[in-house]
Scaffold this active site. Sequence first.
Site, PDB file in Angstrom:
ATOM      1  N   CYS A  69      41.028  48.086  44.391  1.00 32.42           N
ATOM      2  CA  CYS A  69      42.743  47.715  44.138  1.00 32.42           C
ATOM      3  C   CYS A  69      43.257  47.544  45.147  1.00 32.42           C
ATOM      4  O   CYS A  69      44.804  47.471  44.730  1.00 32.42           O
ATOM      5  CB  CYS A  69      42.725  50.207  43.671  1.00 32.42           C
ATOM      6  SG  CYS A  69      41.875  50.853  42.474  1.00 32.42           S
ATOM      7  N   CYS A 116      38.895  45.017  37.098  1.00 28.35           N
ATOM      8  CA  CYS A 116      39.305  46.518  35.908  1.00 28.35           C
ATOM      9  C   CYS A 116      40.630  46.111  35.039  1.00 28.35           C
ATOM     10  O   CYS A 116      40.957  46.888  34.212  1.00 28.35           O
ATOM     11  CB  CYS A 116      39.838  47.268  36.598  1.00 28.35           C
ATOM     12  SG  CYS A 116      41.387  47.098  37.961  1.00 28.35           S
TER      13      CYS A 116
END
Lengths: 402, 175
Positions: B104, B35
Amino acid sequence: MAYIYFDHNATTPLDPAVLEAMMPFLHEAHGNASSFHSPGREAREAVDLARKQVASLIGAQPAEIVFTSGGTEADNHALRGVIARVKAGAGQPPHLVTSAIEHPAVLNTAQMLEQQGCAVSYLPVDEYGRVRPEDARSAINDATALVSVMLANNEVGTIQPVAAIAAIARERKAIMHTDAVQGLGRIPVDVDALGVDLLSISAHKVYGPKGIGALYIRRGTRIAPLIYGGHQERRRRGGTENVPAIVGFGRACELAGELLAESAAREARLRDRLEQGIRERIEHVRINGHPSERLPNTLNVGFTFVEGESLLMNLDIERVAVSTGSACSSGDLQPSHVLLAMGFEAEAAHGTLRFSLGRRTTEEEIATVLDVLVRVVARVRAMSPMYRDFIKGRRPAAASKA
Amino acid sequence: MEPYTEKVMDHIRNPRNVGEIDDPDGVGEIGNPICGDVMRLYIKVEDNRITDAKFQTFGCGAAIAVSSMLTELVIGKTIEDALRLSNRAVAEALDGLPPVKMHCSALGEDALRAAIRDYMAKQGQQLCVCGELDCPCRPECEERERTRERAHAAAHGIEVEAPEDSPATAGGSTN
Ligand SMILES: Cc1ncc(COP(=O)(O)O)c(C=O)c1O
Ligand code: FES
């Protein structure tokens, strides 16, 4: 503490008057609109009235309205229905012209058609998110069956020159569709002024129920059904009508027509106040979208050095609901396709929030949101390595250009 | 997307150990290749034990919760134990992350490794990028790391001098 809801582009609350209109049809008035007995006729009459109410808001004839399960289905119907009717002649595949900033309901349908052999051109946009009609002119060719450009963008609110593009499409004998889901109830929408053949709308963006929308089909437009079934909707959309939802949609359109001018002016004033407050009180922000050709309720702001979702979560903790990009892309890791098409760097496109106001937004809410935002942006920036580096003079304010 | 757990929300609401250490023994900065988010971790080490950790993160709510939880988990650990801390363990300490947010947690593990690597280098010891002290396949590990960094640059839309086999394209989504 009450919630402040600044996410009306995602969906709007049901208007109490809409709920009231729907109630009988959720309960006692349960007839099937196709039945000949009196409960059936009662449902039929209610659907007919709603059709008139919806048609009237967009300057159409009632017979030109096909109820669908929402904006997504209306978009699918427009694109797939037109391409399905193109004669498979001359060996040339049908051609579709659309834009790079459409809602996924259009973009993903266009991609599916592309996989099936349709040729698709995606029109670029300028830095404000506007399609240039000249680009549409050069993209259209003899095989172009359909041009589909949205009326107003859901993420940045930029209003597209649909009438100009429709005029070009008409000259070239292409069918013109517009996704007017975000425009309805916020700016005047008139199918003749726009010169479109097909137009998608959805009830839940105009204080109506979710799961109901419509495709306007100008008389004489060559288009196949999307859903085959019974004879409902003049055989253009099979399936027993969702009577309570249709009734709610009708009432919601009637209200939207009555309130349009007043609420647009009010929301624009409040939106401008929010925009000005952000500019004055927070450093390193960018306002995205067209300065004037923009939905009156929409404000898309980029906050440098921070990521949008962490801002959103922190605002949520403070009971303020906003969104990053469009609701559909929350949880999607890619930066907004709209901001990328407007020429933003991926990093800059990451840190944006969309505030979208509604009928019940108040001045106090604007003041509260500004206070909360100042606090939250400072808090999240204090956590950002980019902001640290900037403060220490190790990094320019603007995200570095590639 | 599934909602965040109460633990995640607690760390977003109230992140622990935000900031920087003025005179750190190790600093690791890692970009998430998926990301483009970034975490920077500072550690203080005494007698082979991490005595303090602080972070700065540019990232989503999950990235911030992971960073915060990671600092809580590593403070007090020996270097060896810290190296054994996996992203799974950090995610579990947060009572889980939504599936689309599992990547993440990699940010935490990678930043920790990088900080420890930096600390080891200052001690004249070489920790392989894979986390092994005496890794026999160091060149391969380093090549893997470079590929990852290129992917990170690509997520940022930054054109890097990519070798012919890896096109550095920005991941523009279509929805
Ligand atoms: C521009 C646009 N088109 C289509 C849709 C989809 O409408 P619906 O949610 O009714 O399927 C939306 C709303 O999400 C939208 O903003
Ligand atoms: S989305 Fe980037 S770290 Fe979570």
